[in-house]
Design a protein around this motif. Structure first.
Motif, PDB file in Angstrom:
ATOM      1  N   LEU A  85       0.834  -1.034  -0.027  1.00 22.47           N
ATOM      2  CA  LEU A  85       0.043  -0.010   0.129  1.00 22.47           C
ATOM      3  C   LEU A  85       0.800   1.232  -0.144  1.00 22.47           C
ATOM      4  O   LEU A  85       1.576   1.207   0.937  1.00 22.47           O
ATOM      5  CB  LEU A  85      -0.859  -0.007   1.201  1.00 22.47           C
ATOM      6  N   ASP A  86       0.796   2.143  -0.855  1.00 17.46           N
ATOM      7  CA  ASP A  86       1.803   3.175  -1.310  1.00 17.46           C
ATOM      8  C   ASP A  86       1.419   4.396  -0.387  1.00 17.46           C
ATOM      9  O   ASP A  86       2.252   5.066  -0.029  1.00 17.46           O
ATOM     10  CB  ASP A  86       1.963   3.551  -2.515  1.00 17.46           C
ATOM     11  N   TRP A  87       0.160   4.189   0.280  1.00 16.37           N
ATOM     12  CA  TRP A  87       0.125   5.393   1.474  1.00 16.37           C
ATOM     13  C   TRP A  87       0.378   4.879   2.789  1.00 16.37           C
ATOM     14  O   TRP A  87       0.108   5.633   3.905  1.00 16.37           O
ATOM     15  CB  TRP A  87      -1.632   5.493   1.180  1.00 16.37           C
ATOM     16  N   ALA A  88       0.568   3.804   3.136  1.00 12.16           N
ATOM     17  CA  ALA A  88       0.264   3.129   4.430  1.00 12.16           C
ATOM     18  C   ALA A  88       1.906   3.101   5.222  1.00 12.16           C
ATOM     19  O   ALA A  88       3.053   2.968   4.683  1.00 12.16           O
ATOM     20  CB  ALA A  88      -0.008   1.740   4.334  1.00 12.16           C
ATOM     21  N   GLY A  89       1.664   3.274   6.475  1.00 11.74           N
ATOM     22  CA  GLY A  89       2.745   2.855   7.584  1.00 11.74           C
ATOM     23  C   GLY A  89       2.767   1.377   7.947  1.00 11.74           C
ATOM     24  O   GLY A  89       2.322   0.655   7.089  1.00 11.74           O
ATOM     25  N   HIS A  90       2.689   1.357   9.384  1.00  9.62           N
ATOM     26  CA  HIS A  90       2.794  -0.165   9.877  1.00  9.62           C
ATOM     27  C   HIS A  90       1.710  -0.154  10.333  1.00  9.62           C
ATOM     28  O   HIS A  90       1.197  -1.647  10.664  1.00  9.62           O
ATOM     29  CB  HIS A  90       3.921   0.192  11.111  1.00  9.62           C
ATOM     30  N   LEU A  91       0.617   0.287  10.439  1.00  7.50           N
ATOM     31  CA  LEU A  91      -0.733  -0.041  10.858  1.00  7.50           C
ATOM     32  C   LEU A  91      -1.968   0.287  10.016  1.00  7.50           C
ATOM     33  O   LEU A  91      -2.807   1.132  10.182  1.00  7.50           O
ATOM     34  CB  LEU A  91      -0.986   0.727  12.170  1.00  7.50           C
ATOM     35  N   PRO A  92      -2.028  -0.180   8.636  1.00 15.47           N
ATOM     36  CA  PRO A  92      -2.946   0.150   7.715  1.00 15.47           C
ATOM     37  C   PRO A  92      -4.461  -0.051   7.880  1.00 15.47           C
ATOM     38  O   PRO A  92      -5.183   0.677   7.461  1.00 15.47           O
ATOM     39  CB  PRO A  92      -2.417  -0.639   6.483  1.00 15.47           C
ATOM     40  N   SER A  93      -4.658  -0.993   8.708  1.00 12.65           N
ATOM     41  CA  SER A  93      -6.002  -1.387   9.198  1.00 12.65           C
ATOM     42  C   SER A  93      -6.401  -0.189   9.946  1.00 12.65           C
ATOM     43  O   SER A  93      -7.962  -0.087  10.208  1.00 12.65           O
ATOM     44  CB  SER A  93      -6.110  -2.712  10.001  1.00 12.65           C
ATOM     45  N   LEU A  94      -5.857   0.747  10.666  1.00  7.09           N
ATOM     46  CA  LEU A  94      -6.265   1.777  11.452  1.00  7.09           C
ATOM     47  C   LEU A  94      -6.167   3.134  10.484  1.00  7.09           C
ATOM     48  O   LEU A  94      -7.063   3.962  10.768  1.00  7.09           O
ATOM     49  CB  LEU A  94      -5.580   2.198  12.607  1.00  7.09           C
ATOM     50  N   GLU A  95      -5.126   3.085   9.706  1.00  8.66           N
ATOM     51  CA  GLU A  95      -5.008   4.243   8.988  1.00  8.66           C
ATOM     52  C   GLU A  95      -5.931   4.630   7.859  1.00  8.66           C
ATOM     53  O   GLU A  95      -6.436   5.557   7.807  1.00  8.66           O
ATOM     54  CB  GLU A  95      -3.678   4.360   8.158  1.00  8.66           C
ATOM     55  N   ARG A  96      -6.324   3.558   7.144  1.00  7.81           N
ATOM     56  CA  ARG A  96      -7.483   3.583   6.038  1.00  7.81           C
ATOM     57  C   ARG A  96      -8.133   2.017   6.064  1.00  7.81           C
ATOM     58  O   ARG A  96      -7.881   1.246   5.541  1.00  7.81           O
ATOM     59  CB  ARG A  96      -6.897   3.747   4.726  1.00  7.81           C
ATOM     60  N   PRO A  97      -9.128   2.176   7.323  1.00 11.11           N
ATOM     61  CA  PRO A  97      -9.771   0.821   7.512  1.00 11.11           C
ATOM     62  C   PRO A  97     -10.689   0.170   6.449  1.00 11.11           C
ATOM     63  O   PRO A  97     -10.745  -0.615   6.033  1.00 11.11           O
ATOM     64  CB  PRO A  97     -10.612   0.934   8.775  1.00 11.11           C
TER      65      PRO A  97
END
Length: 251
Positions: A224-236
């Protein structure tokens, strides 16, 4: 000891294991989506996180999760793990492949990874702050490190709350006991896997994702080009769609 957990919905079991930055509340955005799709969602807090007390003896996270599957009456389940929780899911899937029929790993760790200079520097700085009694500083270090640049303030506040709670619970312990970790034989894992990594994550977890994608059967790797380490919280909403698509073809 039964680790703290909750169960929502009915249907095939999907068990979520959290990152060791947070606790089972990290999956709040996933529960409604999966229960609405007809799954039974089980979430747990590993020892020393959320509502599970710190261990009072050497402990086995994968064994705890296996015991939880027994407790909720799941002969097999799909496992979803983030970071350190992904490492636990990998151990369980290798140890008991008959109990795991699908495996989704978000920015996962692995037991035998040699940390990069970047990850070692993070750990050293966190230790310095905690040894100095600066729990707030250590918390902010984690929020800054593990969330990508597109995470909003509300998400940062949620991670801050969970990380601070984990520090307070763990620092209050009078004695520290080690986790028992078993080497993972990737060839023993039979479950198809979804491997998610974030372009803004620490490089270790992107390298681990590439390695697992090459070594696990039937794997699909999504970066995911937008994500850090916690994508399920960043863009659920994006992660929910990935999980539902993956699970729909495997349960």
């Amino acid at each position: 000891m039964t680790i703290s957990h909750d169960v929502s919905g009915t249907g095939s079991t999907v068990l979520f294991v959290h990152s060791t930055v947070v606790d089972r509340r990290m999956w709040d955005p996933q529960v409604p989506a999966l229960t609405a799709a007809g799954y039974r969602v089980v979430r747990c807090d590993l020892r020393g996180y959320g509502d599970s007390p710190v261990p009072d003896r050497p402990y086995d996270n994968a064994g705890d999760v296996l015991d939880l599957l027994d407790l909720v009456g799941a002969d097999s389940a799909a496992l979803v793990g983030a970071s350190g929780g992904g490492r636990v899911c990998l151990e369980l899937a290798a140890r008991r492949p008959d109990r795991v029929h699908a495996l989704a790993l978000l920015c996962t760790a692995v037991a035998d990874h040699e940390p990069s200079a970047e990850l070692r520097a993070f750990g050293d700085r966190e230790d310095e702050l905690l040894e100095a009694g600066d729990v707030a500083g250590a918390t902010e270090l984690n929020v800054a490190t593990w969330l990508g640049p597109h995470a909003d303030d509300a998400t940062r506040d949620r991670v801050r709350l969970m990380q601070r709670h984990a520090f307070e619970v763990q620092l209050a312990a009078t004695e520290e006991f080690p986790a028992v970790r078993t080497p993972v034989d990737l060839s023993a894992i039979t479950a198809p896997s979804l491997i998610v990594s974030g372009d803004h994550d620490v490089i270790d977890f992107r390298e681990i994702a590439t390695r697992l994608a090459a070594g696990l059967p039937g794997s699909r790797h999504v970066e995911l080009d937008w994500a850090g380490h916690l994508p399920s919280l960043e863009r659920p909403e994006v992660v929910n769609e990935l999980l539902l698509d993956f699970l729909a073809n495997r349960i």
